[in-house]
Scaffold this motif. Structure first.
Motif, PDB file in Angstrom:
ATOM      1  N   LEU A  48      -2.294  -2.865  -0.258  1.00 32.28           N
ATOM      2  CA  LEU A  48      -2.237  -1.417  -0.113  1.00 32.28           C
ATOM      3  C   LEU A  48      -3.590  -0.832  -0.457  1.00 32.28           C
ATOM      4  CD1 LEU A  48       1.179  -0.690  -1.892  1.00 32.28           C
ATOM      5  CD2 LEU A  48       0.736  -0.788   0.562  1.00 32.28           C
ATOM      6  N   ALA A  49      -4.016   0.158   0.319  1.00 27.73           N
ATOM      7  CA  ALA A  49      -5.284   0.829   0.051  1.00 27.73           C
ATOM      8  C   ALA A  49      -5.032   2.333   0.072  1.00 27.73           C
ATOM      9  CB  ALA A  49      -6.321   0.441   1.099  1.00 27.73           C
ATOM     10  N   PRO A  50      -5.565   3.100  -0.790  1.00 25.92           N
ATOM     11  CA  PRO A  50      -6.448   2.679  -1.881  1.00 25.92           C
ATOM     12  C   PRO A  50      -5.658   1.965  -2.976  1.00 25.92           C
ATOM     13  CG  PRO A  50      -5.980   5.018  -2.082  1.00 25.92           C
ATOM     14  CD  PRO A  50      -5.310   4.547  -0.827  1.00 25.92           C
ATOM     15  N   SER A  51      -6.401   1.224  -3.806  1.00 24.61           N
ATOM     16  CA  SER A  51      -5.762   0.500  -4.890  1.00 24.61           C
ATOM     17  C   SER A  51      -6.456   0.889  -6.190  1.00 24.61           C
ATOM     18  CB  SER A  51      -5.907  -1.004  -4.649  1.00 24.61           C
ATOM     19  OG  SER A  51      -5.326  -1.723  -5.701  1.00 24.61           O
ATOM     20  N   PRO A  52      -5.807   1.335  -7.178  1.00 20.66           N
ATOM     21  CA  PRO A  52      -4.363   1.542  -7.206  1.00 20.66           C
ATOM     22  C   PRO A  52      -3.991   2.782  -6.392  1.00 20.66           C
ATOM     23  CG  PRO A  52      -5.318   2.291  -9.262  1.00 20.66           C
ATOM     24  CD  PRO A  52      -6.440   1.686  -8.458  1.00 20.66           C
ATOM     25  N   ALA A  53      -2.779   2.733  -5.818  1.00 23.18           N
ATOM     26  CA  ALA A  53      -2.297   3.852  -5.011  1.00 23.18           C
ATOM     27  C   ALA A  53      -1.808   4.958  -5.929  1.00 23.18           C
ATOM     28  CB  ALA A  53      -1.169   3.385  -4.109  1.00 23.18           C
ATOM     29  N   SER A  54      -2.213   6.187  -5.622  1.00 18.85           N
ATOM     30  CA  SER A  54      -1.763   7.313  -6.440  1.00 18.85           C
ATOM     31  C   SER A  54      -1.639   8.539  -5.540  1.00 18.85           C
ATOM     32  CB  SER A  54      -2.735   7.590  -7.587  1.00 18.85           C
ATOM     33  OG  SER A  54      -4.005   7.944  -7.064  1.00 18.85           O
ATOM     34  N   GLY A  55      -0.944   9.517  -6.019  1.00 17.02           N
ATOM     35  CA  GLY A  55      -0.770  10.741  -5.258  1.00 17.02           C
ATOM     36  C   GLY A  55       0.138  11.696  -6.006  1.00 17.02           C
ATOM     37  N   ASN A  56       0.230  12.903  -5.523  1.00 16.36           N
ATOM     38  CA  ASN A  56       1.094  13.906  -6.125  1.00 16.36           C
ATOM     39  C   ASN A  56       2.285  14.151  -5.224  1.00 16.36           C
ATOM     40  OD1 ASN A  56      -0.612  14.343  -8.336  1.00 16.36           O
ATOM     41  ND2 ASN A  56      -1.916  15.707  -7.116  1.00 16.36           N
ATOM     42  N   ARG A  57       3.408  14.425  -5.848  1.00 16.88           N
ATOM     43  CA  ARG A  57       4.638  14.702  -5.112  1.00 16.88           C
ATOM     44  C   ARG A  57       4.443  15.928  -4.230  1.00 16.88           C
ATOM     45  NH1 ARG A  57      10.376  14.153  -7.696  1.00 16.88           N
ATOM     46  NH2 ARG A  57      11.526  14.210  -5.758  1.00 16.88           N
ATOM     47  N   GLY A  58       4.858  15.782  -2.957  1.00 20.32           N
ATOM     48  CA  GLY A  58       4.774  16.873  -2.020  1.00 20.32           C
ATOM     49  C   GLY A  58       3.426  17.028  -1.354  1.00 20.32           C
ATOM     50  N   VAL A  59       2.445  16.184  -1.717  1.00 24.34           N
ATOM     51  CA  VAL A  59       1.116  16.260  -1.113  1.00 24.34           C
ATOM     52  C   VAL A  59       0.930  15.019  -0.231  1.00 24.34           C
ATOM     53  CG1 VAL A  59      -1.368  16.309  -1.553  1.00 24.34           C
ATOM     54  CG2 VAL A  59       0.210  17.505  -3.093  1.00 24.34           C
ATOM     55  N   ASP A  60       0.613  15.294   1.037  1.00 25.78           N
ATOM     56  CA  ASP A  60       0.367  14.173   1.949  1.00 25.78           C
ATOM     57  C   ASP A  60      -0.914  13.463   1.554  1.00 25.78           C
ATOM     58  OD1 ASP A  60       2.611  14.704   3.444  1.00 25.78           O
ATOM     59  OD2 ASP A  60       1.554  15.932   4.922  1.00 25.78           O
ATOM     60  N   GLY A  61      -0.851  12.139   1.581  1.00 24.34           N
ATOM     61  CA  GLY A  61      -2.035  11.345   1.280  1.00 24.34           C
ATOM     62  C   GLY A  61      -2.114  10.184   2.251  1.00 24.34           C
ATOM     63  N   LEU A  62      -3.273   9.602   2.363  1.00 21.71           N
ATOM     64  CA  LEU A  62      -3.468   8.474   3.262  1.00 21.71           C
ATOM     65  C   LEU A  62      -3.354   7.185   2.472  1.00 21.71           C
ATOM     66  CD1 LEU A  62      -4.152   7.436   6.064  1.00 21.71           C
ATOM     67  CD2 LEU A  62      -6.564   7.584   5.435  1.00 21.71           C
ATOM     68  N   MET A  63      -2.404   6.344   2.873  1.00 18.37           N
ATOM     69  CA  MET A  63      -2.225   5.037   2.269  1.00 18.37           C
ATOM     70  C   MET A  63      -2.106   4.037   3.412  1.00 18.37           C
ATOM     71  SD  MET A  63       0.622   3.700  -0.381  1.00 18.37           S
ATOM     72  CE  MET A  63      -0.084   4.566  -1.757  1.00 18.37           C
ATOM     73  N   ILE A  64      -2.807   2.942   3.329  1.00 16.31           N
ATOM     74  CA  ILE A  64      -2.803   1.936   4.385  1.00 16.31           C
ATOM     75  C   ILE A  64      -2.248   0.628   3.826  1.00 16.31           C
ATOM     76  CG2 ILE A  64      -4.232   0.601   5.978  1.00 16.31           C
ATOM     77  CD1 ILE A  64      -6.222   2.937   5.920  1.00 16.31           C
ATOM     78  N   ALA A  65      -1.275   0.073   4.543  1.00 15.74           N
ATOM     79  CA  ALA A  65      -0.720  -1.243   4.200  1.00 15.74           C
ATOM     80  C   ALA A  65      -1.212  -2.237   5.251  1.00 15.74           C
ATOM     81  CB  ALA A  65       0.797  -1.194   4.181  1.00 15.74           C
ATOM     82  N   THR A  66      -1.761  -3.382   4.792  1.00 17.19           N
ATOM     83  CA  THR A  66      -2.269  -4.406   5.707  1.00 17.19           C
ATOM     84  C   THR A  66      -1.581  -5.729   5.403  1.00 17.19           C
ATOM     85  OG1 THR A  66      -4.420  -3.301   5.748  1.00 17.19           O
ATOM     86  CG2 THR A  66      -4.340  -5.568   6.570  1.00 17.19           C
ATOM     87  N   LEU A  67      -0.961  -6.319   6.447  1.00 14.72           N
ATOM     88  CA  LEU A  67      -0.300  -7.615   6.325  1.00 14.72           C
ATOM     89  C   LEU A  67      -1.182  -8.661   6.997  1.00 14.72           C
ATOM     90  CD1 LEU A  67       2.238  -9.277   5.558  1.00 14.72           C
ATOM     91  CD2 LEU A  67       3.123  -8.735   7.852  1.00 14.72           C
TER      92      LEU A  67
END
Length: 169
Positions: free
Chosen positions: A143-162
């Motif tokens: 998962l990126a970014p690492s560590p993943a963080s964010g606030n409730r109700g706020v859209d953020g960009l998180m990328i999962a790579t398999l």
């Protein structure tokens, strides 16, 4: 259907089954003579190596075989290797040896790996079978970014790579 040649006991035979499939034996474009077998008569032996093994899906495995007749290596002869859905033809060298590398593309399971010599007008066909297990290939999930963080109700960009064990996405 039988056709008799103008020569004493020579024949050609054809047969049709109930669904209309027509088969014939041509004896390599020669007539059959009753009591005379016109097929190949020289025995062959084919030995596959390794006789057993395993490897993960999507990788490669190498197999060899030695083709001989009465202990003498047979050179320049085609041998087909099969493993699951993959087949490959190769030609024997001067020592009667042939080596191929096969992609492991069957679903994870145990398969017969087989080397087959189809024979010639002189040499009788032969084959050799081993056992090979295609295993599941390991994977990683990041998962990126690492560590993943964010606030409730706020859209953020998180990328999962398999990726597989070889690093391919």
């Amino acid at each position: 259907y039988f056709f008799e040649s103008p020569y004493a006991d020579d024949i050609i035979a054809q047969a049709v089954n109930g669904v209309g499939l027509v088969s014939s034996a041509t004896n390599l474009c020669a007539y059959f003579i009753p009591g005379v077998d016109g097929g190949p008569t020289t025995p062959t032996s084919l030995l596959i190596s390794p006789a057993s093994g395993s490897g993960p899906y999507g990788t490669q495995a190498t197999f060899s075989a030695i083709l001989t007749s009465n202990g003498t290596p047979l050179s320049d002869q085609p041998v087909t290797f099969s493993l699951g859905p993959v087949s490959r033809l190769a030609i024997t060298d001067g020592a009667g040896q042939v080596t191929v590398t096969l992609l492991l593309l069957g679903t994870p399971d145990t398969y017969d790996v087989q080397a087959t010599f189809a024979g010639t007008s002189t040499y009788i066909p032969s084959f050799s079978t081993g056992s090979f297990m295609i295993t599941k290939q390991g994977t990683t999930l990041t998962l990126a970014p690492s560590p993943a963080s964010g606030n409730r109700g706020v859209d953020g960009l998180m990328i999962a790579t398999l990726k597989d064990a070889t690093g391919r996405p």
